[in-house]
Every structure is written in C-alpha cells, then in structure tokens.
Enzyme design. Structure first.
Site, mmCIF file in Angstrom:
data_model
loop_
_atom_site.group_PDB
_atom_site.id
_atom_site.type_symbol
_atom_site.label_atom_id
_atom_site.label_comp_id
_atom_site.label_asym_id
_atom_site.label_seq_id
_atom_site.Cartn_x
_atom_site.Cartn_y
_atom_site.Cartn_z
ATOM 1 N N ASP A 137 0.875 -1.182 0.000
ATOM 2 C CA ASP A 137 0.000 0.000 0.000
ATOM 3 C C ASP A 137 0.912 1.232 0.000
ATOM 4 O O ASP A 137 1.449 1.622 1.040
ATOM 5 C CB ASP A 137 -0.898 -0.011 1.247
ATOM 6 C CG ASP A 137 -1.776 1.236 1.302
ATOM 7 O OD1 ASP A 137 -1.615 2.134 0.443
ATOM 8 O OD2 ASP A 137 -2.629 1.311 2.213
ATOM 9 N N SER B 116 1.730 14.596 -14.517
ATOM 10 C CA SER B 116 0.510 14.751 -15.316
ATOM 11 C C SER B 116 0.636 16.081 -16.039
ATOM 12 O O SER B 116 1.447 16.935 -15.634
ATOM 13 C CB SER B 116 -0.710 14.789 -14.384
ATOM 14 O OG SER B 116 -1.860 15.256 -15.066
ATOM 15 N N TYR C 111 -4.902 17.554 -6.725
ATOM 16 C CA TYR C 111 -4.103 16.659 -7.574
ATOM 17 C C TYR C 111 -3.014 17.457 -8.291
ATOM 18 O O TYR C 111 -1.836 17.062 -8.321
ATOM 19 C CB TYR C 111 -5.051 15.999 -8.575
ATOM 20 C CG TYR C 111 -4.413 15.107 -9.605
ATOM 21 C CD1 TYR C 111 -3.960 13.842 -9.261
ATOM 22 C CD2 TYR C 111 -4.286 15.523 -10.931
ATOM 23 C CE1 TYR C 111 -3.389 13.007 -10.218
ATOM 24 C CE2 TYR C 111 -3.728 14.697 -11.889
ATOM 25 C CZ TYR C 111 -3.283 13.436 -11.523
ATOM 26 O OH TYR C 111 -2.722 12.620 -12.466
ATOM 27 N N LYS D 106 1.049 17.061 -8.224
ATOM 28 C CA LYS D 106 1.830 16.742 -9.430
ATOM 29 C C LYS D 106 2.852 17.841 -9.746
ATOM 30 O O LYS D 106 3.949 17.550 -10.228
ATOM 31 C CB LYS D 106 0.899 16.478 -10.613
ATOM 32 C CG LYS D 106 0.034 15.209 -10.454
ATOM 33 C CD LYS D 106 0.861 13.938 -10.283
ATOM 34 C CE LYS D 106 0.029 12.665 -10.455
ATOM 35 N NZ LYS D 106 0.802 11.439 -10.246
HETATM 36 N N1 LIG Z 1 -5.183 7.993 -16.713
HETATM 37 C C1 LIG Z 1 -4.932 9.278 -16.924
HETATM 38 O O1 LIG Z 1 -5.601 9.980 -17.719
HETATM 39 C C2 LIG Z 1 -3.748 9.935 -16.239
HETATM 40 C C3 LIG Z 1 -3.312 11.177 -16.697
HETATM 41 C C4 LIG Z 1 -2.209 11.771 -16.108
HETATM 42 C C5 LIG Z 1 -1.523 11.125 -15.082
HETATM 43 N N2 LIG Z 1 -1.978 9.921 -14.641
HETATM 44 C C6 LIG Z 1 -1.192 9.293 -13.570
HETATM 45 O O2 LIG Z 1 -0.878 7.958 -13.913
HETATM 46 C C7 LIG Z 1 -0.753 7.155 -12.722
HETATM 47 C C8 LIG Z 1 -1.642 5.906 -12.728
HETATM 48 O O3 LIG Z 1 -2.508 6.006 -13.687
HETATM 49 P P1 LIG Z 1 -3.157 4.851 -14.594
HETATM 50 O O4 LIG Z 1 -4.031 5.650 -15.461
HETATM 51 O O5 LIG Z 1 -2.114 3.965 -15.158
HETATM 52 O O6 LIG Z 1 -4.062 4.133 -13.489
HETATM 53 P P2 LIG Z 1 -4.888 2.786 -13.378
HETATM 54 O O7 LIG Z 1 -6.184 3.150 -12.774
HETATM 55 O O8 LIG Z 1 -4.865 1.989 -14.635
HETATM 56 O O9 LIG Z 1 -3.991 2.010 -12.297
HETATM 57 C C9 LIG Z 1 -3.752 2.507 -11.026
HETATM 58 C C10 LIG Z 1 -3.014 1.439 -10.240
HETATM 59 O O10 LIG Z 1 -2.649 2.003 -8.981
HETATM 60 C C11 LIG Z 1 -2.839 0.995 -8.004
HETATM 61 N N3 LIG Z 1 -3.010 1.598 -6.688
HETATM 62 C C12 LIG Z 1 -4.033 2.372 -6.246
HETATM 63 N N4 LIG Z 1 -3.852 2.685 -4.957
HETATM 64 C C13 LIG Z 1 -2.679 2.115 -4.585
HETATM 65 C C14 LIG Z 1 -1.960 2.086 -3.352
HETATM 66 N N5 LIG Z 1 -2.412 2.693 -2.248
HETATM 67 N N6 LIG Z 1 -0.794 1.390 -3.302
HETATM 68 C C15 LIG Z 1 -0.324 0.746 -4.400
HETATM 69 N N7 LIG Z 1 -0.969 0.743 -5.583
HETATM 70 C C16 LIG Z 1 -2.134 1.429 -5.671
HETATM 71 C C17 LIG Z 1 -4.113 0.284 -8.465
HETATM 72 O O11 LIG Z 1 -4.262 -0.972 -7.840
HETATM 73 C C18 LIG Z 1 -3.885 0.209 -9.965
HETATM 74 O O12 LIG Z 1 -3.201 -0.978 -10.330
HETATM 75 C C19 LIG Z 1 -1.071 8.076 -11.578
HETATM 76 O O13 LIG Z 1 0.133 8.596 -11.069
HETATM 77 C C20 LIG Z 1 -1.893 9.166 -12.237
HETATM 78 O O14 LIG Z 1 -1.870 10.366 -11.516
HETATM 79 C C21 LIG Z 1 -3.063 9.320 -15.176
#
Ligand SMILES: NC(=O)c1ccc[n+]([C@@H]2O[C@H](COP(=O)([O-])OP(=O)(O)OC[C@H]3O[C@@H](n4cnc5c(N)ncnc54)[C@H](O)[C@@H]3O)[C@@H](O)[C@H]2O)c1
Length: 256
Positions: A62, A141, A154, A158
């Site tokens: 976690d 991001s 957020y 970031k």
């Molecule tokens: N999807 C978007 O549009 C977007 C855009 C910009 C930045 N991001 C960034 O990308 C990253 C993840 O995004 P994604 O889109 O690949 O997400 P996703 O939803 O596909 O995956 C998120 C993962 O984080 C894990 N997770 C959540 N809480 C957790 C915790 N407490 N400890 C360990 N693992 C944990 C989940 O189990 C999951 O596997 C983040 O840093 C997010 O801010 C996403």
C-alpha cells in the site's frame, strides 16, 4: 533490446500505464518487479510477462504509507538482485473538493501522489549507487505543468512531483542517477473516468471528456503504451545525458 540485463521496479504496475510499462520493459530485456496494492492484478501481470518469455516478480504494497514504499522497494531489490530503474508511477486523482475537504482526503492524495514518489526514490537511490548508476522516472501529469480547475489538489501534488524531479536530479547527479518525469495527458485507463468528474453521472462525465478532446491537437486519448514508451526511453541508456526534465506525453495539450 534496450533494457537488456536491467533490473526495473514499476509501482502501480498492475493496471493501465504501469502494466504497459512492466510488459514493455520485460520485452526489452529487463527483469521487472511489479509493485501494487492489487494482488490479483500483480499476479496477472507477472504471469503475462512470463508467458511472453520475460522475467518478473511481484511485490504487494500500500504505497499510500511511506514505510511501505521503502519496504516495497527494498523487497523488489532483494527479489531482483538490485535496481537500475525505478518507475514510480503510483498516484490517484483523489478528491476535487476545496472548501469542505476532509484532511484524510487531502492526506491520501498527497501521500500517494507525492510522498510515495519521494520515499520510493530515496529507497531506490541506495540500491542504484551500489550498481554505479540508475534511472528514476516519476509520473506527474499535464496537471503538474498547467493548473487544473477540476483537480486543484491533484495538480498541486503533481507540480510537487515535477519540482521533486529537478531537485533529485541535482542531488543524485554525482552518483550518475538520473531523475526525470513523464507528464501524461488524458490516457485510456480505468482512472480516466475519475478525472472526468467524481460525483457526476456518466453522461456528464462523457460531456466533460468531449470538451477536453477538443483541446488535444492530436485528437485522441493516449494509449497506456504511449506513456510506457516514454518511460522506456528515460529508463534506457538512450537517454543517458537527460536528467531533470519533464516530458509531456499529451498529444500536444500543453503546447497551446
Ligand atoms: N489515466 C490518466 O488519464 C492519467 C493522466 C495523467 C496522469 N496519470 C497518472 O498515472 C498514474 C496511474 O494512472 P493509470 O491511469 O495507469 O491508473 P490505473 O487506474 O490503470 O492504475 C492505477 C493502479 O494504482 C494501483 N493503486 C491504487 N492505490 C494504490 C496504493 N495505495 N498502493 C499501491 N498501488 C495502488 C491500483 O491498484 C492500480 O493498479 C497516476 O500517477 C496518475 O496520476 C493518469
């Protein structure tokens, strides 16, 4: 193979961009540690990497708890036999509240978006020094480069990660440890829906997404692989003279 014999740790590796990164890094020759809170997801990614002929192991943690970040990185180092690359990708959209925000929600967002990056990087640097060099990649991001009306908290976190990137790049440069950050735009992963509105119905979320689409010059969402390829470049020796930079992978969103 661009990561032949490299030892790579990817946090939040069980889904979305993190999963794409685990699979791509392994295809490029790295041995990969998949770190995530979702045990089933971790097992699936490890199995997928192995089925494709790669090497992977899992670490359940976690990452909203700082001591778990250290423990996870150390466990990963032990399983891999060291660390050359850390992609510290964990983060959450979190609450969009400002006026009535609960301190628990504020702390969860900061813990997962900022504290996890800080502690994971610190733990990884110790292992990288033993191998003479390393590459740390953070995920911020576009909201870490321009303000976000939808997600001020957020965005603050970031921006913090982008600042952390520059400072750690300076701090770790004498050890040949590079530190860079990828800044994704809207990316087609399970998280996307939360960015489009936490307390709104699907129709309202779709309308918000349609509005954002008009602001993306390349006129499509990012695929998880688009971001993973940027992380691959930053992790590989192809970027060996690059440190302290933020790379938008956003279809041109912040170019305007
Ligand atoms: N999807 C978007 O549009 C977007 C855009 C910009 C930045 N991001 C960034 O990308 C990253 C993840 O995004 P994604 O889109 O690949 O997400 P996703 O939803 O596909 O995956 C998120 C993962 O984080 C894990 N997770 C959540 N809480 C957790 C915790 N407490 N400890 C360990 N693992 C944990 C989940 O189990 C999951 O596997 C983040 O840093 C997010 O801010 C996403």
């Amino acid at each position: 193979m661009r990561l032949k014999n490299k030892l790579a740790v990817v946090t939040a590796g069980a889904s979305g961009m993190g999963r794409a990164g685990c699979e791509l890094f392994a295809r490029e020759g790295a041995k990969v540690a998949v770190v995530d809170i979702n045990e089933k997801g971790v097992n699936e990614v490890v199995a997928a990497v192995k089925a494709a002929g790669g090497e992977a192991c899992g670490v359940i943690a976690d990452l909203s708890k700082h001591e778990e970040c250290r423990r996870a990185v150390n466990d990963a180092a032990e399983k891999l036999g060291g660390i050359d690359i850390l992609w510290s990708h964990a983060g959450i959209p979190g609450t969009s509240d400002v006026e009535d925000i609960k301190i628990e929600d504020f702390e969860l967002s900061m813990n997962l978006n900022v504290t996890s990056a800080f502690f994971s990087a610190g733990a990884a640097a110790k292992h990288m020094r033993k191998r003479g060099k390393g590459s740390i990649i953070f995920t911020a991001s576009v909201s870490g480069l321009v303000g976000s009306q939808l997600s001020p908290l957020y965005s603050a976190g970031k921006f913090g990660v982008v600042g952390l990137t520059k400072s750690l790049a300076l701090r770790f440069a004498p050890d040949q440890i590079r530190v860079n950050v990828v800044c994704p735009g809207l990316t087609n992963t399970p998280m996307l829906r939360q960015f489009m509105g936490r307390n709104v119905d699907d129709k309202a979320a779709a309308e918000t997404q349609a509005r954002f689409m008009t602001m993306i010059p390349l006129a499509r969402l990012a695929r998880p692989e688009d971001i993973a390829h940027a992380a691959l470049w930053l992790g590989s020796d192809d970027s060996s003279y690059v440190t302290g930079v933020s790379i938008p992978v956003d279809g041109g969103f912040v170019a305007k």
